[in-house]
Motif scaffolding. Structure first.
Motif, PDB file in Angstrom:
ATOM      1  N   SER A  16       0.812  -1.208   0.000  1.00 29.72           N
ATOM      2  CA  SER A  16       0.000   0.000   0.000  1.00 29.72           C
ATOM      3  C   SER A  16       0.840   1.248   0.000  1.00 29.72           C
ATOM      4  O   SER A  16       0.390   2.305  -0.389  1.00 29.72           O
ATOM      5  CB  SER A  16      -0.937   0.013   1.211  1.00 29.72           C
ATOM      6  OG  SER A  16      -0.232   0.188   2.404  1.00 29.72           O
ATOM      7  N   THR A 347      -6.545  -7.782  -3.372  1.00 31.62           N
ATOM      8  CA  THR A 347      -5.163  -7.685  -2.902  1.00 31.62           C
ATOM      9  C   THR A 347      -4.997  -7.983  -1.418  1.00 31.62           C
ATOM     10  O   THR A 347      -3.920  -8.397  -0.997  1.00 31.62           O
ATOM     11  CB  THR A 347      -4.597  -6.279  -3.180  1.00 31.62           C
ATOM     12  OG1 THR A 347      -5.434  -5.300  -2.554  1.00 31.62           O
ATOM     13  CG2 THR A 347      -4.526  -5.996  -4.672  1.00 31.62           C
ATOM     14  N   CYS A 348      -6.012  -7.738  -0.580  1.00 25.54           N
ATOM     15  CA  CYS A 348      -5.868  -7.991   0.846  1.00 25.54           C
ATOM     16  C   CYS A 348      -5.849  -9.498   1.114  1.00 25.54           C
ATOM     17  O   CYS A 348      -6.569 -10.251   0.458  1.00 25.54           O
ATOM     18  CB  CYS A 348      -6.996  -7.336   1.627  1.00 25.54           C
ATOM     19  SG  CYS A 348      -6.897  -5.535   1.636  1.00 25.54           S
ATOM     20  N   CYS A 353     -10.556  -6.608   0.262  1.00 26.06           N
ATOM     21  CA  CYS A 353     -10.308  -5.345  -0.422  1.00 26.06           C
ATOM     22  C   CYS A 353      -9.666  -5.597  -1.775  1.00 26.06           C
ATOM     23  O   CYS A 353      -9.155  -6.688  -2.050  1.00 26.06           O
ATOM     24  CB  CYS A 353      -9.444  -4.412   0.423  1.00 26.06           C
ATOM     25  SG  CYS A 353      -7.708  -4.891   0.524  1.00 26.06           S
ATOM     26  N   TYR A 355      -7.571  -3.389  -5.305  1.00 26.10           N
ATOM     27  CA  TYR A 355      -6.922  -2.164  -5.769  1.00 26.10           C
ATOM     28  C   TYR A 355      -7.649  -1.678  -7.003  1.00 26.10           C
ATOM     29  O   TYR A 355      -7.685  -2.348  -8.033  1.00 26.10           O
ATOM     30  CB  TYR A 355      -5.440  -2.381  -6.096  1.00 26.10           C
ATOM     31  CG  TYR A 355      -4.700  -1.074  -6.251  1.00 26.10           C
ATOM     32  CD1 TYR A 355      -3.980  -0.527  -5.189  1.00 26.10           C
ATOM     33  CD2 TYR A 355      -4.740  -0.353  -7.445  1.00 26.10           C
ATOM     34  CE1 TYR A 355      -3.321   0.685  -5.310  1.00 26.10           C
ATOM     35  CE2 TYR A 355      -4.086   0.867  -7.573  1.00 26.10           C
ATOM     36  CZ  TYR A 355      -3.381   1.382  -6.498  1.00 26.10           C
ATOM     37  OH  TYR A 355      -2.738   2.609  -6.626  1.00 26.10           O
ATOM     38  N   TRP A 360      -6.666   1.654  -2.777  1.00 24.65           N
ATOM     39  CA  TRP A 360      -7.136   0.415  -2.185  1.00 24.65           C
ATOM     40  C   TRP A 360      -8.561   0.674  -1.717  1.00 24.65           C
ATOM     41  O   TRP A 360      -8.844   1.739  -1.127  1.00 24.65           O
ATOM     42  CB  TRP A 360      -6.272  -0.002  -1.005  1.00 24.65           C
ATOM     43  CG  TRP A 360      -5.219  -0.983  -1.363  1.00 24.65           C
ATOM     44  CD1 TRP A 360      -5.317  -2.343  -1.356  1.00 24.65           C
ATOM     45  CD2 TRP A 360      -3.880  -0.695  -1.799  1.00 24.65           C
ATOM     46  NE1 TRP A 360      -4.129  -2.916  -1.758  1.00 24.65           N
ATOM     47  CE2 TRP A 360      -3.233  -1.924  -2.038  1.00 24.65           C
ATOM     48  CE3 TRP A 360      -3.167   0.479  -2.015  1.00 24.65           C
ATOM     49  CZ2 TRP A 360      -1.921  -2.015  -2.468  1.00 24.65           C
ATOM     50  CZ3 TRP A 360      -1.855   0.410  -2.457  1.00 24.65           C
ATOM     51  CH2 TRP A 360      -1.244  -0.844  -2.674  1.00 24.65           C
TER      52      TRP A 360
END
Length: 432
Positions: A16, A347-348, A353, A355, A360
């Motif tokens: 991030s 992506t998390c 979550c 991107y 994000w």
């Protein structure tokens, strides 16, 4: 206030902040003894414990100075400076001091791309190659044919085809200035355009659109697209069409050398270390050894992915004008805000979550939380729009791990959770 937790704890993934250029640590970092820590700006009732927690965290991580600001329902209700903008001269950080914001620059570039879409000059699924065809690779270099598949959306979402973290050979070209310049016979330090020419002679790491891999280079290309379609330098277009309409008039692209710093810009440090440590070869030929934070990388070439200098106040002015909320009025249409934040690669680690285009995003509470972080040698920042009407930003003049952001996030929501009546004032008019 009924407490609605919008914390990012556990979700501020390493990428991030862009994981910008790293510098070898040659000695352990020991936070300096720091008995005094000035605080500037107007305090907010109920947030005394938060003020103290910010100071404690800065001492814990050896950070000389920082600024934190908070918006509620479009109004700036809290803006404070902590510690020192110039530690040697004991100059306090003002609430609207200017900091390098590193990858917090990406949402700004994304908004500028959306303005070109709004103008009818660009589509998100347009191919990139024709737009930068004037940037030729080195003589004799072979261009990977997959360049022809890359779209604007791929670049915005980090799916363009470059993986700086791939085993055995991954690299970030934005911080390979001497190599890029030498490869195409261009002056050093390498400009943003020189780096594109260099990369046109390198193979892609994966087929565009098939994988997510954080790419500063992709946003470098977006900056050049903005220039070619607008007919204006990147900084001029962004300031004219995005920042100034939002009231963020003091935000500018920064400069590498300390002597070229903007008025009211802080100095940059290493946690618990002096200004001139560690030392690295300068990106400017003939300059010898310099502090990594003032010449270890070429800030000007990172303009569209990490080169902006801003304040907490200006960043919240920008955010509140692209946040999809009614007040203040956005500079982008609802459709374009949705394009900017509505979808992207997961992506998390827990899958909660993704991107999107420069943010994000974590859906929840009938809305979504957006955020982006930034790291460079000597600076760390985080910009957050929460799902429950708050937004906050923190900027520091030394690097730090993401645990700082996690702890700051927790402290902020703990402080807000005990407030029963929020101020009705709006501090935006108090700052330039």
């Amino acid at each position: 206030m009924k407490r609605v937790r919008a914390s990012l704890i556990g979700l501020v993934v390493a990428a991030s902040c862009g994981r910008e250029p790293t510098t070898p640590v040659t000695q352990p970092v020991t936070p300096p003894a720091q008995q005094e820590m000035p605080t500037t700006g107007t305090g907010m009732p109920g947030m005394t414990s938060f003020d103290q927690r910010v100071r404690d965290l800065m001492r814990q991580y050896g950070i000389p100075g920082g600024a934190v600001a908070l918006v509620r329902d479009g109004k700036l209700i809290y803006a404070r400076g902590f510690g020192y903008a110039d530690a040697e001269n004991k100059t306090p950080v003002q609430p609207d001091a200017l900091f390098r914001i590193a990858s917090v620059s990406k949402p700004i570039t994304s908004a500028a791309i959306m303005k070109l879409v709004e103008d009818g000059k660009l589509g998100l699924d347009d191919r990139v190659a024709p737009l930068i065809a004037d940037l030729k690779p080195a003589p004799g270099a072979k261009v990977d044919p997959r360049w022809e598949q890359i779209t604007i959306r791929h670049l915005l979402n980090h799916t363009g085809g470059w993986d700086r973290d791939k085993p055995n050979g991954g690299f970030d070209p934005m911080f390979q200035s001497a190599v890029a310049a030498a490869a195409v016979g261009a002056p050093a330090p390498a400009s943003a355009e020189t780096i594109i020419r260099y990369m046109k002679g390198m193979p892609l790491d994966f087929d565009p659109g098939t994988k997510w891999a954080y790419s500063n280079f992709g946003y470098d290309i977006l900056g050049r697209v903005i220039e070619r379609l607008s007919g204006m330098p990147y900084e001029e277009f962004v300031r004219t069409r995005v920042l100034q309409p939002a009231g963020a008039n003091r935000t500018r692209v920064g400069k590498t050398r300390m002597k070229d710093a903007l008025a009211d810009e802080v100095r940059y440090y290493y946690p618990g270390a002096a200004l001139n440590w560690p030392l690295v070869p300068s990106v400017f030929p003939g300059e010898g050894i310099v502090p990594a934070n003032y010449g270890g990388y070429y800030l000007e070439a990172t303009d569209s992915h990490g080169g902006w200098v801003s304040s907490t106040v200006d960043l919240l002015r920008f955010l509140t004008h692209v946040d999809g909320r009614a007040s203040p009025a956005d500079i982008l249409s609802p459709q374009l805000v949705a394009e900017m934040t509505g979808s992207g690669a997961t992506t998390c680690p827990d899958g909660s979550c993704y991107y999107a285009a420069g943010w994000w995003v974590r859906p929840g509470q009938g809305d979504a939380t957006w955020w982006h972080g930034g790291d460079y040698p000597g600076t760390k920042g985080m910009l957050v729009r929460s799902a429950n009407g708050f937004a906050w930003v923190a900027l520091f003049n030394a690097g730090a791990p993401n645990s700082l952001v996690n702890e700051l996030d927790a402290a902020l929501w703990n402080a807000l959770g005990v407030i029963t009546s929020f101020p009705t004032h709006d501090l935006f008019s108090s700052f330039r």
